[in-house]
Design an enzyme around this catalytic site. Structure first.
Site, PDB file in Angstrom:
ATOM      1  N   GLY A  15      26.073   2.203  12.618  1.00 47.28           N
ATOM      2  CA  GLY A  15      26.144   3.354  11.728  1.00 47.28           C
ATOM      3  C   GLY A  15      26.998   3.218  10.497  1.00 47.28           C
ATOM      4  O   GLY A  15      28.115   2.956  10.718  1.00 47.28           O
ATOM      5  N   PHE A  18      29.824   8.215   7.170  1.00 50.88           N
ATOM      6  CA  PHE A  18      31.096   8.571   6.898  1.00 50.88           C
ATOM      7  C   PHE A  18      32.218   7.848   7.636  1.00 50.88           C
ATOM      8  O   PHE A  18      33.363   7.204   7.268  1.00 50.88           O
ATOM      9  CB  PHE A  18      31.543   9.968   6.741  1.00 50.88           C
ATOM     10  CG  PHE A  18      30.714  10.541   5.717  1.00 50.88           C
ATOM     11  CD1 PHE A  18      31.464  10.796   4.386  1.00 50.88           C
ATOM     12  CD2 PHE A  18      29.781  11.616   5.838  1.00 50.88           C
ATOM     13  CE1 PHE A  18      30.836  11.243   3.248  1.00 50.88           C
ATOM     14  CE2 PHE A  18      29.052  12.249   4.768  1.00 50.88           C
ATOM     15  CZ  PHE A  18      29.740  12.008   3.469  1.00 50.88           C
ATOM     16  N   GLY A  19      31.911   7.935   8.923  1.00 51.66           N
ATOM     17  CA  GLY A  19      32.860   7.295  10.041  1.00 51.66           C
ATOM     18  C   GLY A  19      32.702   6.035   9.774  1.00 51.66           C
ATOM     19  O   GLY A  19      33.684   5.068   9.977  1.00 51.66           O
ATOM     20  N   VAL A  83      19.607  -0.023  16.342  1.00 53.29           N
ATOM     21  CA  VAL A  83      19.965  -0.233  17.719  1.00 53.29           C
ATOM     22  C   VAL A  83      19.334   0.550  18.782  1.00 53.29           C
ATOM     23  O   VAL A  83      19.171   1.654  18.679  1.00 53.29           O
ATOM     24  CB  VAL A  83      21.536  -0.034  17.903  1.00 53.29           C
ATOM     25  CG1 VAL A  83      21.975  -0.405  19.178  1.00 53.29           C
ATOM     26  CG2 VAL A  83      22.292  -0.940  16.921  1.00 53.29           C
ATOM     27  N   GLU A 174      23.201  26.905   1.235  1.00 60.18           N
ATOM     28  CA  GLU A 174      23.143  26.229   0.107  1.00 60.18           C
ATOM     29  C   GLU A 174      21.670  26.056  -0.444  1.00 60.18           C
ATOM     30  O   GLU A 174      21.320  26.293  -1.700  1.00 60.18           O
ATOM     31  CB  GLU A 174      23.983  24.676   0.132  1.00 60.18           C
ATOM     32  CG  GLU A 174      25.432  25.058   0.247  1.00 60.18           C
ATOM     33  CD  GLU A 174      26.091  23.778   0.520  1.00 60.18           C
ATOM     34  OE1 GLU A 174      27.430  23.934   0.401  1.00 60.18           O
ATOM     35  OE2 GLU A 174      25.523  22.580   0.882  1.00 60.18           O
ATOM     36  N   ASP A 305      30.396  12.493  14.030  1.00 58.95           N
ATOM     37  CA  ASP A 305      29.517  13.471  14.705  1.00 58.95           C
ATOM     38  C   ASP A 305      29.330  13.251  16.174  1.00 58.95           C
ATOM     39  O   ASP A 305      29.041  14.144  16.932  1.00 58.95           O
ATOM     40  CB  ASP A 305      28.184  13.469  14.137  1.00 58.95           C
ATOM     41  CG  ASP A 305      28.131  14.613  12.699  1.00 58.95           C
ATOM     42  OD1 ASP A 305      29.342  14.914  12.347  1.00 58.95           O
ATOM     43  OD2 ASP A 305      27.164  14.740  12.174  1.00 58.95           O
ATOM     44  N   ALA A 322      32.188  15.790   7.633  1.00 58.56           N
ATOM     45  CA  ALA A 322      32.546  14.503   7.158  1.00 58.56           C
ATOM     46  C   ALA A 322      33.902  14.035   7.494  1.00 58.56           C
ATOM     47  O   ALA A 322      34.168  13.216   7.690  1.00 58.56           O
ATOM     48  CB  ALA A 322      32.271  14.647   5.548  1.00 58.56           C
ATOM     49  N   GLN A 323      34.980  15.156   7.271  1.00 60.09           N
ATOM     50  CA  GLN A 323      36.241  14.900   7.281  1.00 60.09           C
ATOM     51  C   GLN A 323      36.750  14.451   8.619  1.00 60.09           C
ATOM     52  O   GLN A 323      37.337  13.399   8.716  1.00 60.09           O
ATOM     53  CB  GLN A 323      37.172  16.249   7.195  1.00 60.09           C
ATOM     54  CG  GLN A 323      37.339  16.293   5.485  1.00 60.09           C
ATOM     55  CD  GLN A 323      38.230  15.061   5.058  1.00 60.09           C
ATOM     56  OE1 GLN A 323      39.109  14.430   5.767  1.00 60.09           O
ATOM     57  NE2 GLN A 323      37.680  14.402   3.910  1.00 60.09           N
TER      58      GLN A 323
END
Ligand SMILES: Cc1cc2nc3c(=O)[nH]c(=O)nc-3n(C[C@H](O)[C@H](O)[C@H](O)COP(=O)(O)OP(=O)(O)OC[C@H]3O[C@@H](n4cnc5c(N)ncnc54)[C@H](O)[C@@H]3O)c2cc1C
Length: 430
Positions: A15, A18-19, A83, A174, A305, A322-323
């Protein structure tokens, strides 16, 4: 996969979100071989997907080629592959392009839309978790108006112009705000021969307030902003089904609509082989310890996540945002180096930088660590933060220019049906 074995240990990351990217960047100068696998050859900046869906940004401006992330580093390999299975006993992965072994495995697969087992909703509702899905939604929104022009049938036209968004978190808020702005600023010009005042944007929230992970003030203000924009906000309403035409709820309330957008939840994107019941915590996430190690597997880690690190401060794990993914990726990079060098691991400590959501032009809500604010300033902060975290200089420039253009011109030029979404309108009419 044609990846040579080196003398360095092999870290396979599943993946490039972000991570995964933060981890790979941390490992770039270390004595490890890094193999990044992703089913897409690009990173998706998911916080701006709603702007792609509503024609505010081109999809390319929120995507970034994964190969470019670590260009020039000899110990880095990327393969475009999904995967399909993890075999922890053999330290092996099965993928759509073959098998690969690992010394250390990092699962950074993120999450997927959660329809909570409702197959009818899954079949008919629109999700917004990827760029292709956002493009589908963009096409569908525009196609609905094209269809609305063609019908004399009053109820059908209203249903085509009625949008129901389920989920009052940042994504729902949003999206609702952006659709309301389109209704106000663009539809009357694009469709002068259609009574677009009848278009409706409904935001349905199961709980008793919007943005329930933020402060009450942020919730109140977001609701007020939305109502000012003409969005109908429905709270304490649970959607139970949608057959492609009628949205049913737990109450008497029903909506006739050609478009139900599902923004009501996500769940961890687990992979076969590492999905046994005892490994899974709430939200279908992998249970990890304070070092992001999957419980019971010393050389398998999960970040972002997909990882659920339960603690006193975070009894249900960290927010799926994301953080936490970025911070866990960075910390794991340091920890893997420590592990390989025989040092003890350091626990991950989350630094909560706050959260924010925008409702539209000049309207946003920010809950930062020690300060909360709403309105124009919050909107500028929201834009700055999103530009800062967007990956790639070109993307930042393109997004910034688009935003300035849209702001000055009250426009959204990417309202294009490039790849039509094949909705069966005959079925809708029946
Ligand atoms: C519409 C939307 C708006 C959001 N807005 C915000 C926001 O404003 N602020 C915020 O902080 N967060 C926001 N989020 C949440 C945020 O995007 C996620 O928390 C974050 O992306 C998690 O990062 P990750 O690295 O865990 O996973 P992701 O970024 O989702 O990356 C996972 C990667 O794994 C790949 N992958 C998955 N399964 C496989 C497999 N089997 N094989 C190969 N590759 C695989 C995927 O292709 C993807 O590239 C939003 C999310 C959505 C959907």
């Amino acid at each position: 996969m044609n990846i040579p074995r080196s003398n360095n240990p092999r870290v396979v990351i599943i993946g490039g979100g972000f991570g995964g990217i933060s981890l790979a960047q941390k490992l770039r100068k270390q004595e490890v071989q890094v193999v990044l696998l992703d089913k897409n050859n690009y990173h998706t900046f998911q916080p701006l997907l709603y702007q792609v869906s509503t024609g505010g940004l081109e999809p390319d401006s929120i995507a970034y080629p994964l190969r470019k992330v670590l260009i020039g580093y000899d110990n880095f390999f990327f393969r475009l592959a999904e995967v399909t299975e993890i075999l922890p006993d053999k330290q092996l992965l099965k993928t759509t392009i073959g098998e690969i072994s690992y010394d250390y495995l990092v699962v950074a697969t993120g999450s997927e839309t959660n329809f909570f087992g409702n197959t009818e909703l899954e079949q008919h509702a629109m999700a917004m978790k990827s760029i292709p899905q956002s493009l589908n939604l963009r096409s569908l929104i525009l196609e609905n108006f094209e269809q609305a022009l063609l019908t004399d049938e009053y109820h059908e036209r209203d249903a085509l112009m009625n949008f129901v968004i389920v989920g009052g978190g940042p994504t729902g808020v949003e999206l609702a705000g952006a659709l309301a702005e389109i209704k106000k600023g663009i539809l009357p010009k694009d469709y002068p021969d259609l009574d677009t005042r009848r278009a409706q944007i409904n935001l349905v929230q199961g709980g008793d307030r919007l943005l329930d992970a933020m402060s009450e003030k942020a919730s109140e203000k977001a609701e007020k902003f939305l109502e000012d924009l003409g969005v109908q906000v429905w709270k304490n309403v649970r959607v139970t089904g949608y057959d492609g035409k009628t949205v049913r709820t737990k109450t008497d309330l029903v909506f006739e609509t050609a478009t139900l957008i599902w923004a009501a939840g996500v769940k961890g994107a687990t992979i076969k082989g590492l999905d046994a019941k005892e490994l899974i915590a709430g939200g279908n996430r992998l249970s990890v310890n304070e070092f992001n190690q999957v419980i019971g597997f010393p050389n398998i880690f999960a970040i972002g996540d997909i990882a659920c690190m339960q603690s006193e401060e975070a009894p249900r794990g960290h927010p799926m945002m994301a953080q936490p993914a970025i911070q866990q990726g960075r910390k794991l990079g340091e920890n893997l180096v420590r592990l390989i060098n025989g040092k003890s691991l350091e626990p991950f400590i989350y630094k909560d930088k706050g959260s924010m959501a925008t409702v539209g032009r000049n309207k946003a809500v920010c809950d930062l660590k020690n300060i909360r604010f709403q309105g124009v300033f919050a909107w500028f902060v929201w834009m700055f933060v999103h530009l800062f975290f967007l990956i790639g200089f070109r993307n930042r420039v393109v997004v910034f220019v688009n935003w300035v253009y849209n702001y000055i011109r009250f426009d959204r030029e990417a309202r294009l049906i490039i790849r039509p979404f094949k909705r069966n309108y005959d079925q809708f009419r029946d």
